[in-house]
Design a protein around this motif. Structure first.
Motif, PDB file in Angstrom:
ATOM      1  N   PRO A   1      45.772  37.088  46.701  1.00 19.45           N
ATOM      2  CA  PRO A   1      46.877  36.220  46.256  1.00 19.45           C
ATOM      3  C   PRO A   1      48.234  36.916  46.288  1.00 19.45           C
ATOM      4  N   LEU A   2      49.252  36.130  46.550  1.00 15.72           N
ATOM      5  CA  LEU A   2      50.621  36.640  46.598  1.00 15.72           C
ATOM      6  C   LEU A   2      51.070  37.162  45.238  1.00 15.72           C
ATOM      7  N   THR A   3      50.450  36.644  44.176  1.00 20.74           N
ATOM      8  CA  THR A   3      50.880  36.966  42.816  1.00 20.74           C
ATOM      9  C   THR A   3      50.565  38.403  42.402  1.00 20.74           C
TER      10      THR A   3
ATOM     11  N   CYS B   1      39.741  46.501  41.593  1.00 19.47           N
ATOM     12  CA  CYS B   1      38.485  46.601  40.850  1.00 19.47           C
ATOM     13  C   CYS B   1      37.944  45.204  40.531  1.00 19.47           C
ATOM     14  N   GLU B   2      38.829  44.295  40.134  1.00 20.30           N
ATOM     15  CA  GLU B   2      38.422  42.912  39.865  1.00 20.30           C
ATOM     16  C   GLU B   2      37.803  42.287  41.116  1.00 20.30           C
TER      17      GLU B   2
ATOM     18  N   LEU C   1      54.001  50.815  41.207  1.00 17.49           N
ATOM     19  CA  LEU C   1      52.578  50.896  41.535  1.00 17.49           C
ATOM     20  C   LEU C   1      51.890  51.875  40.581  1.00 17.49           C
ATOM     21  N   GLU C   2      50.737  51.471  40.085  1.00 17.71           N
ATOM     22  CA  GLU C   2      49.946  52.292  39.167  1.00 17.71           C
ATOM     23  C   GLU C   2      48.647  52.701  39.866  1.00 17.71           C
TER      24      GLU C   2
ATOM     25  N   ARG D   1      53.132  45.090  37.152  1.00 22.74           N
ATOM     26  CA  ARG D   1      53.433  43.740  36.674  1.00 22.74           C
ATOM     27  C   ARG D   1      52.173  42.872  36.618  1.00 22.74           C
ATOM     28  N   TYR D   2      51.197  43.178  37.491  1.00 25.37           N
ATOM     29  CA  TYR D   2      49.970  42.375  37.531  1.00 25.37           C
ATOM     30  C   TYR D   2      49.115  42.623  36.297  1.00 25.37           C
ATOM     31  N   GLY D   3      49.132  43.849  35.797  1.00 30.08           N
ATOM     32  CA  GLY D   3      48.357  44.177  34.604  1.00 30.08           C
ATOM     33  C   GLY D   3      47.210  45.104  34.928  1.00 30.08           C
TER      34      GLY D   3
END
Length: 454
Positions: A271-273, A335-336, A314-315, A328-330
């Motif tokens: 997804p773009l999100t 992994c998900e 980036l993390e 920002r995604y969390g």
């Protein structure tokens, strides 16, 4: 051997056979170096050596754009270095620097990355995207000659292991001569990279502008970050799904405005999100706002700013080192995805090269420590510090077999899992039972502890 001559009359030997060939010419390795760089020769076929092409080639050779990575010793574009002549002093082609690297087809494809055992993560791909946008910005800024790349595609961009890209096929660029105002067009385009306003146009006559390159840049960056073309998905409109060019022409992509949304994402679509918001907005502007109005597309410098912002947030995942995700995604999206779809497009690439070096030096202590590190990595994140029965079961048999092979080869069959297994059984142990006295004998036999101590 086949040969030609450079601008100074030096004989250039061409290796046979050519390393590449197309409808306009062929590319060969040569015996020539310029500024320490090995040169390739591109020779045009007889029927493509038109006066227009030769004049364009002269202009390109005499007016190279400034390379933004020259200070790093990197070549950002394979610019023509010297004209090539035949025995009659006719221009037949040019010399360009040979540039090592993988093309973007391999870099963008998760399958090809794994096949080639490339240790590439999302951080690397963001960095490549940023560097490509920076190079294209540098070319566009060379104002006097109004360069437009025109035929941007994955095959025309190479990337080294430092995420530094190089653009090849420079002779296809559109370029203008400032004095005569003569414009030399880009004569070719590629499926999936041609912006909608250029469909049906005659490239031999059509003037192109940076706005068209901005569209192509958006497609390249999307390929890098998502591994597929942006105008791809499940067709929900009537009839047979249109081909890629028609989808681009109509502006049909999964994130199009409602009146143009005839494509849906699939389960496997990323997804773009998951992107940094600034980068997500660039894609929406490029393919939505820019569809009807090319001037609304993000410029190359806009892509640069968005990618810099994205890189800054980036993390690295604390479970899998090869997973990088937007803050920002969390949580870690990769992994998900691996958990839900059983697909990991950024698996940790585990190399046995360091172990092999220790073994070849007979440095058994370092080799033993490296084997421990590798075994922990091979558990695929199940454990970071110790092995238990569950984590051992997760290690692929072929990996254990390779470790065993390396140890046996280096030690002349003195060390290795299979050798230890033989000793384990010879000392009265059984694979499905534990006996402390027999295990003590095994430990003494393999040298884990001294026989004189308990």
């Amino acid at each position: 051997m086949p040969h030609c001559f450079d601008s100074n009359g030096n004989k250039i030997i061409l290796e046979d056979p050519p390393i590449a060939s197309s409808g306009e010419g062929k590319v060969s390795k040569t015996n020539c170096k310029i500024k320490g760089k090995r040169q390739l020769a591109k020779l045009y076929h007889q029927n493509t050596r038109t006066p227009e092409r030769i004049a364009k080639l002269r202009l390109l050779t005499q007016n190279p754009a400034a390379d933004p990575n020259a200070g790093k010793g990197h070549i950002s574009f394979a610019w023509p270095q010297s004209l090539l002549f035949d025995h009659q002093k006719n221009i037949v082609g040019f010399l360009m620097s040979e540039i090592p690297g993988k093309n973007l087809v391999t870099i963008c494809s998760p399958k090809l990355r794994q096949k080639n055992k490339l240790s590439i993560d999302w951080l690397f791909l963001h960095t490549v995207a940023l560097n490509i946008a920076s190079i294209i910005e540098a070319i566009h800024q060379y104002r006097p000659y109004q360069y437009v790349l025109g035929d941007i595609k994955l095959e025309n961009i190479l990337v080294n292991n430092q995420a530094l890209p190089s653009i090849i096929d420079v002779d296809s660029f559109q370029v203008s001569a400032p004095r005569s105002r003569k414009r030399f067009h880009c004569l070719v385009g590629s499926e999936g990279f041609t912006p909608p306003e250029l469909f049906g146009k005659d490239f031999k006559k059509e003037i192109q502008y940076p706005e068209q390159d901005y569209f192509r840049l958006g497609v390249v960056i999307y390929y890098l970050l998502f591994g597929e073309h942006p105008f791809q998905g499940i067709w929900t409109g009537q009839g047979e799904p249109p081909d890629k060019n028609q989808l681009v022409r109509q502006g049909f992509w999964p994130y199009a405005p409602q009146n143009r949304r005839f494509i849906q994402v699939s389960k496997r679509t990323i997804p773009l999100t998951i992107l940094h918001p600034q980068l997500e907005q660039c894609f929406l502007q490029c393919f939505n706002d820019g569809h009807d109005n090319p001037s609304q597309r993000p410029k190359d410098e806009d892509w640069v700013k968005a990618l810099e912002a994205a890189l800054g947030e980036l993390e690295q995942c604390d479970q899998v080192d090869s997973h990088w995700y937007s803050r920002r995604y969390g949580d870690c999206y990769w992994c998900e995805r691996a958990r839900d779809l059983k697909i990991d497009i950024f698996p940790e690439i585990i190399s046995f090269n360091l172990l092999e070096r220790f073994l070849n030096k007979k440095d058994w202590k370092q080799a033993d420590l490296e084997t421990k590190v590798l075994l922990l990595k091979l558990t695929k994140g199940q454990t970071k510090s110790w092995l238990n029965e569950q984590s051992i079961q997760s290690i692929e048999v072929k990996s254990l077999e390779e470790l065993d092979r390396l140890w046996r080869k280096a030690s002349n069959d003195h060390f290795g899992f299979s050798i230890q297994k033989q000793i384990y059984l010879q000392t009265g142990n059984q694979l499905d039972q534990y006996n402390s006295q027999n295990y003590q004998k095994f430990g003494e036999q393999v040298g884990w502890w001294d026989k004189t101590t308990n």
